[in-house]
Every structure is written in C-alpha cells, then in structure tokens.
Design a protein around this motif. Structure first.
Motif, mmCIF file in Angstrom:
data_model
loop_
_atom_site.group_PDB
_atom_site.id
_atom_site.type_symbol
_atom_site.label_atom_id
_atom_site.label_comp_id
_atom_site.label_asym_id
_atom_site.label_seq_id
_atom_site.Cartn_x
_atom_site.Cartn_y
_atom_site.Cartn_z
ATOM 1 N N LEU A 66 0.837 -1.202 0.000
ATOM 2 C CA LEU A 66 0.000 0.000 0.000
ATOM 3 C C LEU A 66 0.869 1.248 0.000
ATOM 4 O O LEU A 66 1.759 1.397 0.836
ATOM 5 N N ARG A 67 0.633 2.136 -0.955
ATOM 6 C CA ARG A 67 1.357 3.405 -1.060
ATOM 7 C C ARG A 67 0.329 4.544 -1.056
ATOM 8 O O ARG A 67 0.010 5.112 -2.108
ATOM 9 N N PRO A 68 -0.213 4.871 0.129
ATOM 10 C CA PRO A 68 -1.294 5.877 0.184
ATOM 11 C C PRO A 68 -0.875 7.264 -0.274
ATOM 12 O O PRO A 68 -1.727 8.095 -0.573
ATOM 13 N N GLU A 69 0.421 7.499 -0.384
ATOM 14 C CA GLU A 69 0.900 8.816 -0.826
ATOM 15 C C GLU A 69 0.801 8.979 -2.349
ATOM 16 O O GLU A 69 0.956 10.091 -2.873
ATOM 17 N N TYR A 70 0.520 7.911 -3.070
ATOM 18 C CA TYR A 70 0.422 7.992 -4.528
ATOM 19 C C TYR A 70 -0.720 8.916 -4.947
ATOM 20 O O TYR A 70 -1.809 8.895 -4.364
ATOM 21 N N ASN A 71 -0.485 9.705 -5.991
ATOM 22 C CA ASN A 71 -1.532 10.543 -6.576
ATOM 23 C C ASN A 71 -2.695 9.707 -7.086
ATOM 24 O O ASN A 71 -3.824 10.179 -7.155
ATOM 25 N N PHE A 72 -2.419 8.467 -7.447
ATOM 26 C CA PHE A 72 -3.453 7.567 -7.944
ATOM 27 C C PHE A 72 -4.677 7.552 -7.038
ATOM 28 O O PHE A 72 -5.810 7.490 -7.523
ATOM 29 N N TYR A 73 -4.470 7.596 -5.729
ATOM 30 C CA TYR A 73 -5.601 7.467 -4.808
ATOM 31 C C TYR A 73 -6.553 8.650 -4.882
ATOM 32 O O TYR A 73 -7.741 8.506 -4.570
ATOM 33 N N LYS A 74 -6.082 9.813 -5.314
ATOM 34 C CA LYS A 74 -6.993 10.949 -5.552
ATOM 35 C C LYS A 74 -7.930 10.612 -6.703
ATOM 36 O O LYS A 74 -9.134 10.831 -6.625
ATOM 37 N N TYR A 75 -7.375 10.079 -7.790
ATOM 38 C CA TYR A 75 -8.187 9.714 -8.948
ATOM 39 C C TYR A 75 -9.117 8.548 -8.609
ATOM 40 O O TYR A 75 -10.282 8.537 -9.006
ATOM 41 N N PHE A 76 -8.578 7.584 -7.861
ATOM 42 C CA PHE A 76 -9.351 6.399 -7.493
ATOM 43 C C PHE A 76 -10.548 6.777 -6.631
ATOM 44 O O PHE A 76 -11.673 6.308 -6.871
ATOM 45 N N ASN A 77 -10.342 7.624 -5.631
ATOM 46 C CA ASN A 77 -11.445 8.044 -4.764
ATOM 47 C C ASN A 77 -12.480 8.845 -5.547
ATOM 48 O O ASN A 77 -13.683 8.700 -5.320
ATOM 49 N N ASN A 78 -12.027 9.654 -6.487
ATOM 50 C CA ASN A 78 -12.941 10.415 -7.339
ATOM 51 C C ASN A 78 -13.746 9.466 -8.227
ATOM 52 O O ASN A 78 -14.961 9.629 -8.388
ATOM 53 N N TYR A 79 -13.089 8.479 -8.786
ATOM 54 C CA TYR A 79 -13.736 7.456 -9.637
ATOM 55 C C TYR A 79 -14.827 6.726 -8.856
ATOM 56 O O TYR A 79 -15.969 6.622 -9.302
ATOM 57 N N LYS A 80 -14.484 6.243 -7.666
ATOM 58 C CA LYS A 80 -15.470 5.541 -6.833
ATOM 59 C C LYS A 80 -16.643 6.448 -6.503
ATOM 60 O O LYS A 80 -17.802 6.038 -6.566
ATOM 61 N N SER A 81 -16.339 7.674 -6.132
ATOM 62 C CA SER A 81 -17.369 8.635 -5.752
ATOM 63 C C SER A 81 -18.310 8.940 -6.919
ATOM 64 O O SER A 81 -19.527 8.993 -6.747
ATOM 65 N N LEU A 82 -17.743 9.132 -8.109
ATOM 66 C CA LEU A 82 -18.570 9.418 -9.284
ATOM 67 C C LEU A 82 -19.496 8.252 -9.614
ATOM 68 O O LEU A 82 -20.670 8.455 -9.932
ATOM 69 N N LEU A 83 -18.989 7.042 -9.546
ATOM 70 C CA LEU A 83 -19.824 5.871 -9.829
ATOM 71 C C LEU A 83 -20.935 5.729 -8.798
ATOM 72 O O LEU A 83 -22.106 5.549 -9.148
#
Length: 201
Positions: A66-83
């Motif tokens: 787990l690398r919570p500092e990755y920028n990916f998690y901003k996009y991932f959380n946005n993706y989940k939220s939008l769906l």
C-alpha cells in the motif's frame, strides 16, 4: 439478528463467531438489529469468497504494498465517488493499465484508466474510458473487454472496485514492447519500463 443472538447467548466475541454480512454504517463496531438486504448480503459473501479463492486476489494480497501517498488514490477516490453518487453499478467497470501498477505499489500514475461493458462513461481530466484505445490490443491477446470485466479469472477487487489482473497487464505491456500501441506513433519507453517492473512479479 441471528449473529447478535448467537453471540449474546453463548457470550462469543465477534472474532469467534462471524458472518459475512455487510457492516451497518449507522452502527459500525456495534451489535445492532438493523436488517440486511439479501442483495447486500450476497454481494458481501461473494466478495469474501473471491478474496479467499481467486488467484488474482491472492496474488495481489501476497505481492502488493500500500502506497497511500500515490496521486493515484486521488483519482481512485474520485472514480469511486462518481460511480456511487450516480448510482452506477460498479460491477460493469474495471480499472486497467497504470491503476493496477499503483494498486500493487509498483509506481504512481498521472490518471486512471478503466474499461466498461456499459454505454456510461465517467470522463474528466484524470479519469478516462479506454475501451476504444485498448480493445484491439486486448483482442490480439485473446481477451474481449466483456471477458475482462465479467470473468473472475481476469480481475480482482480492491476497495470494492474491479482491477484487471496483473497477468493480463503483463501480456499487454509485453505486446507493447514489440508493437506500437493504438494511438501512439512509436514504442514507448514507459511501456518497456512497466513491463520490466512487472515481468518477474
């Protein structure tokens, strides 16, 4: 209710007697009598079985960091939220490409790519559907988008969302070290680096 009754009758801690019923968000960590819908229960059950038996899920659990500092998690959380905020069934969506590498903790991403079997597209500057760009490349490898999204042999779950298997991504990246990808003008160093990062994993 059954779980609560058994625990109280036999004075059992939750670690000794547990069912895979989903958490009641109103009473997290507490015993409550709130009903569980059959569909919710089945989904939670399937998720647990998948985590314990699916080869991709087991590989992910054994090899990811787990690398919570990755920028990916901003996009991932946005993706989940939008769906979820648009009541879109997430079972028809599957993250591919760099998002898999980020979930494994291999490298960060600058966006999030996904595949879908629907006509619904969640697109913004950081999130994009890759059905059009990746379809032919997957077909060259013997996969359809429908097969990737719907066949449990081809995905795993992470934070409740489907991710394409690292095995398919390895084949995809290997192919791109020899063949120019759709929409590109040359073989990219990025794809060669990605393949080298995952070939032995």
């Amino acid at each position: 209710g059954f779980k609560k009754y058994i625990r109280e009758k036999y004075r059992l801690d939750k670690s000794y007697f547990h069912l895979c019923d989903p958490d009641c968000y109103k009473h997290l960590g507490l015993n409550c009598n709130c009903p569980t819908e059959q569909e919710e229960f089945n989904k939670e059950y399937d998720k647990h079985i998948h985590m314990l038996t699916n080869k991709n899920a087991i590989h992910f659990l054994k090899n990811s960091v787990l690398r919570p500092e990755y920028n990916f998690y901003k996009y991932f959380n946005n993706y989940k939220s939008l769906l979820k905020s648009n009541n879109i069934n997430t079972e028809y969506f599957c993250i591919d490409n760099g998002g898999i590498l980020a979930a494994y903790g291999i490298r960060d991403t600058h966006d999030l790519d996904y595949l879908t079997t629907t006509n619904i597209y969640i697109n913004n500057n950081d999130i994009g559907c890759e059905n059009k760009n990746h379809r032919l490349e997957y077909e060259r490898l013997g996969y359809s988008i429908d097969d990737i999204v719907n066949n449990p042999d081809n995905y795993f779950y992470y934070f409740g969302m489907k991710f394409m298997s690292l095995e398919i991504l390895r084949k995809f990246k290997y192919n791109r070290t020899h063949t120019i990808g759709t929409g590109h003008k040359e073989i990219r160093e990025k794809d060669i680096r990605d393949y080298n990062l995952i070939k032995d994993l």
